[in-house]
Motif scaffolding. Structure first.
Motif, short mmCIF file in Angstrom:
data_model
loop_
_atom_site.label_atom_id
_atom_site.label_comp_id
_atom_site.label_asym_id
_atom_site.label_seq_id
_atom_site.Cartn_x
_atom_site.Cartn_y
_atom_site.Cartn_z
N MET B 1 -11.05 5.42 -1.52
CA MET B 1 -9.71 5.02 -1.96
C MET B 1 -9.41 3.58 -1.53
N GLY B 2 -9.23 2.70 -2.46
CA GLY B 2 -8.93 1.30 -2.12
C GLY B 2 -7.47 1.10 -1.79
N ILE B 3 -7.11 -0.14 -1.53
CA ILE B 3 -5.71 -0.43 -1.24
C ILE B 3 -5.20 -1.35 -2.35
N ASP B 4 -4.55 -0.72 -3.35
CA ASP B 4 -4.17 -1.50 -4.54
C ASP B 4 -2.91 -2.33 -4.31
N GLU B 5 -2.54 -3.04 -5.35
CA GLU B 5 -1.42 -3.98 -5.24
C GLU B 5 -0.15 -3.30 -4.74
N ARG B 6 0.12 -2.11 -5.30
CA ARG B 6 1.36 -1.44 -4.93
C ARG B 6 1.36 -1.02 -3.48
N LYS B 7 0.22 -0.54 -3.03
CA LYS B 7 0.12 -0.14 -1.62
C LYS B 7 0.39 -1.33 -0.73
N LYS B 8 -0.15 -2.48 -1.13
CA LYS B 8 0.09 -3.69 -0.34
C LYS B 8 1.58 -3.97 -0.24
N GLU B 9 2.24 -3.88 -1.41
CA GLU B 9 3.67 -4.16 -1.41
C GLU B 9 4.40 -3.23 -0.45
N ASN B 45 4.20 9.40 -1.32
CA ASN B 45 2.79 9.65 -1.59
C ASN B 45 1.92 8.48 -1.10
N GLU B 46 2.36 7.29 -1.45
CA GLU B 46 1.59 6.12 -1.04
C GLU B 46 1.53 6.02 0.48
N MET B 47 2.66 6.33 1.10
CA MET B 47 2.69 6.25 2.55
C MET B 47 1.70 7.22 3.18
N ALA B 48 1.64 8.40 2.58
CA ALA B 48 0.68 9.38 3.09
C ALA B 48 -0.73 8.82 3.01
N ASP B 49 -1.02 8.18 1.86
CA ASP B 49 -2.34 7.55 1.71
C ASP B 49 -2.57 6.50 2.79
N LEU B 50 -1.60 5.62 2.93
CA LEU B 50 -1.74 4.53 3.90
C LEU B 50 -1.94 5.09 5.32
N GLU B 51 -1.27 6.18 5.59
CA GLU B 51 -1.46 6.77 6.91
C GLU B 51 -2.89 7.28 7.07
N GLU B 52 -3.35 7.92 6.02
CA GLU B 52 -4.70 8.46 6.07
C GLU B 52 -5.72 7.34 6.30
N MET B 53 -5.43 6.19 5.70
CA MET B 53 -6.34 5.06 5.83
C MET B 53 -6.20 4.35 7.18
N GLY B 54 -5.20 4.74 7.93
CA GLY B 54 -5.07 4.19 9.29
C GLY B 54 -4.16 2.99 9.41
N TYR B 55 -3.41 2.69 8.36
CA TYR B 55 -2.53 1.53 8.45
C TYR B 55 -1.14 1.87 8.97
N LEU B 56 -0.82 3.15 8.90
CA LEU B 56 0.50 3.57 9.36
C LEU B 56 0.37 4.72 10.34
N GLU B 57 1.44 4.94 11.06
CA GLU B 57 1.48 6.07 11.99
C GLU B 57 2.83 6.74 11.91
N GLN B 58 2.86 7.97 12.36
CA GLN B 58 4.09 8.73 12.35
C GLN B 58 4.38 9.19 13.77
N PRO B 59 5.45 8.73 14.36
CA PRO B 59 5.75 9.14 15.74
C PRO B 59 5.88 10.66 15.83
N HIS B 60 6.48 11.28 14.85
CA HIS B 60 6.53 12.74 14.76
C HIS B 60 6.82 13.10 13.32
N THR B 61 6.61 14.36 13.01
CA THR B 61 6.62 14.78 11.60
C THR B 61 7.81 14.30 10.80
#
Lengths: 344, 344
Positions: B1-9, B45-61
């Motif tokens: 899964m790449g990081i497309d333009e929208r994910k970057k935004e 949805n995008e955020m979930a992806d970004l988290e999976e890729m390691g760019y984001l974190e969730q302090p708690h659910t």
DNA sequence: TATTAGCACTCTCCTGGAATGAGTGCTAAT
DNA sequence: ATTAGCACTCATTCCAGGAGAGTGCTAATA
């Protein structure tokens, strides 16, 4: 209503306990831990009296008592004896001073570290202010483009440097000549002497460069006043571990206070002008009221009329005054002795 | 899964928002504040992806997302443009540097103050380390009792002082002679030159005091390495206002870190050895892991091959990288220029 | 008369449960 | 592929109640 012997005992016990625990202390505790042979109820009565007289405070109705500013003051003035440092501590101090030291600032720094280490409060030590120190050497060095550097070495091993403007057409040799003449005349005299008697002679010899010499002499004279009195500050982390700074706001006000070197240095300068002896400033007795809840134990050190400075311990008002005053006393004496040697 | 333009935004939006608010940011906020034309659900949805890729974190659910170390890294490397300082800021900087400055350390100090003032983070500035600086003047001054002081003035206006032992029987005139000879030979040469070629000549002329001269030469040589690289540290109070240090423990670890001057100076020294350009260290990219949650933006300044140092901004990883990198860049350029003038 | 035991009272601190609210992930509809 | 809707999760806040520490007062005691 006077403050009789028993009240004194109780007040002392409360203060000691509060110093040790940082918790409000109740009548029961006093009865149990300090064998005064009276019951909690009696102690309660006395405590009520002491509170009325302003020596104690109650954070809220159902808490124990804590000493008030006035309570600490009374304790320091009348109830407490400075405590001679433990043999172990004396040893630490001795060995610390035995190590070969090269410069004055090194001694000051070491002393500061020692103080903060031994007290777990913050330490302030000002560099000694010279009085009438003799000039060892003066040297002018050309820096090009109409600039020259003036070096003034005074006793014991203090170096002042200034960059000054000089006429563009002055040569390195001219500067060398000026240096030589200045040295011949100045060396060994104290700064005070110089200004008054010798100035004229020098002028005569160096008529050509009158303006320059004049300026240099001014600089040398200034040195007397402007010996930038630096303050060594140590143990800030120490003091932050004190429970009174568990709260972030308190911590920040303290830190912003310690950031103002000017303030600290004036605090110490005041002490240095005092006679011998230890001064204790408690809480709001400070000029500046940023330091709510802090106390300062300070003493002057000095080398027989030739240099003076001050050493101080800053901690919460709930400070172990007996230990700290004893230590400060012991340390200033040692510091003075060490410096004496440095000055020969 | 790449990081497309929208994910970057979306990633950029999240980081910007988090930098501004210090609060975890949710999908709703992004949809409302940053007009990306997509609904919260999509963003989720995008955020979930970004988290999976390691760019984001969730302090708690049930909280929003915050950037991870990796997220910041990606932002700094690919999403962000350094921001030119505002005209107003440029003006502040200009006027600050226009004031007449006398010494290098003064320039350094001013720069540090400027940085911390403008960023509201902490500023670190190392004093420049001289490279092959020429010797202007050497002077020996008798201090009595077998001691003498060695003064070495190097370009531009740096003074080193050492107290050394000399034979008891050496006279003031001897010292004067040595000074004169040393000066005649040394003046104007760089430290490197001195050690290699000139040493021998001097020995010949001063055979009588071989040991002393040898020692002095060593000191002069040492100066090259041991120019005590001091670090100006400013704005500590600033950085403590950042919400990440509301907690006392965090505050204390930061302070104990900043207390270790050696560590800071090695951090800067590393940067000074780099080529031009700005370095950003994020969170655990530090050698020492005391600095969890902090980032360092640093750049080298220098005067064409003759002196180098480094300037750095230390703040929480949630730092306004665009602003800070822009500012650091602008400032190092100006600082280099100002120093250039001082060195002529 | 000074001291003490006893007791009611006050106030903080801690605990647990309920309400609140922000935000998510998933599913089904568009 | 996007979005609306909904159930769910979790931190935070608020409140009530109990425990604990300590007091002040009163009455008994030496």
């Amino acid at each position: 209503m006077g403050i009789d012997e028993r009240k004194k005992e109780i007040l002392r016990a409360i203060i000691l306990d509060y110093i040790a625990t940082a918790e409000p202390v109740g009548s029961r505790t006093i009865a149990r831990k300090y064998g005064l042979g009276i019951s909690p109820a009696t102690i309660r009565n006395e405590m009520a009296d002491l509170e009325e007289m302003g020596y104690l405070e109650q954070p809220h109705t159902s808490a124990g008592r804590i000493p008030s500013q006035r309570g600490y003051r009374y304790y320091v003035d009348r109830l407490m004896e400075p405590e001679t440092p433990a043999e172990e501590e004396k040893l630490v101090i001795k060995t610390n001073y035995q190590a070969k030291v090269k410069s004055i600032s090194e001694v000051i720094e070491r002393t500061g570290q020692l103080v903060s280490q031994l007290t777990s409060y913050a330490a302030l030590v000002s560099t000694p202010r010279m009085i009438g120190s003799a000039v060892r050497h003066v040297q002018l060095v050309a820096m090009g483009e109409g600039k020259a550097m003036v070096l003034v070495i005074t006793e014991p091993e203090r170096v002042q440097t200034h960059v000054i403007d000089v006429p563009e057409n002055i040569t390195g040799e001219d500067l060398e000549t000026i240096s030589r003449v200045l040295n011949a005349k100045i060396r060994g005299h104290s700064l005070n002497d110089i200004r008054i008697t010798i100035l004229r002679e020098i002028y005569l010899e160096l008529l050509r460069h009158k303006a320059t010499v004049e300026y240099i002499m001014e600089l040398i004279g200034d040195g007397e006043e402007s010996t930038e009195e630096r303050v060594y500050l140590g143990g800030v982390l120490n003091i932050l571990n004190q429970p009174e700074f568990r709260n972030v706001e308190k911590m920040k006000t303290l830190l912003s206070l310690l950031d103002q070197e000017g303030l600290l240095s004036s605090l110490l300068a005041e002490q240095a002008e005092q006679e011998e002896g230890i001064t204790v400033l408690i809480g709001d007795e400070f000029k500046c009221d940023l330091i709510q809840g802090c106390s300062l134990v300070s003493a002057r050190y000095g080398v027989g009329g030739r240099a003076v400075g001050a050493l101080a311990v800053l901690g919460p008002s709930r400070m172990d005054y007996a230990r700290v005053t004893g230590l400060v006393d012991y340390l200033t004496r040692n510091l003075s002795r060490v410096l004496e040697k440095l000055y020969r």
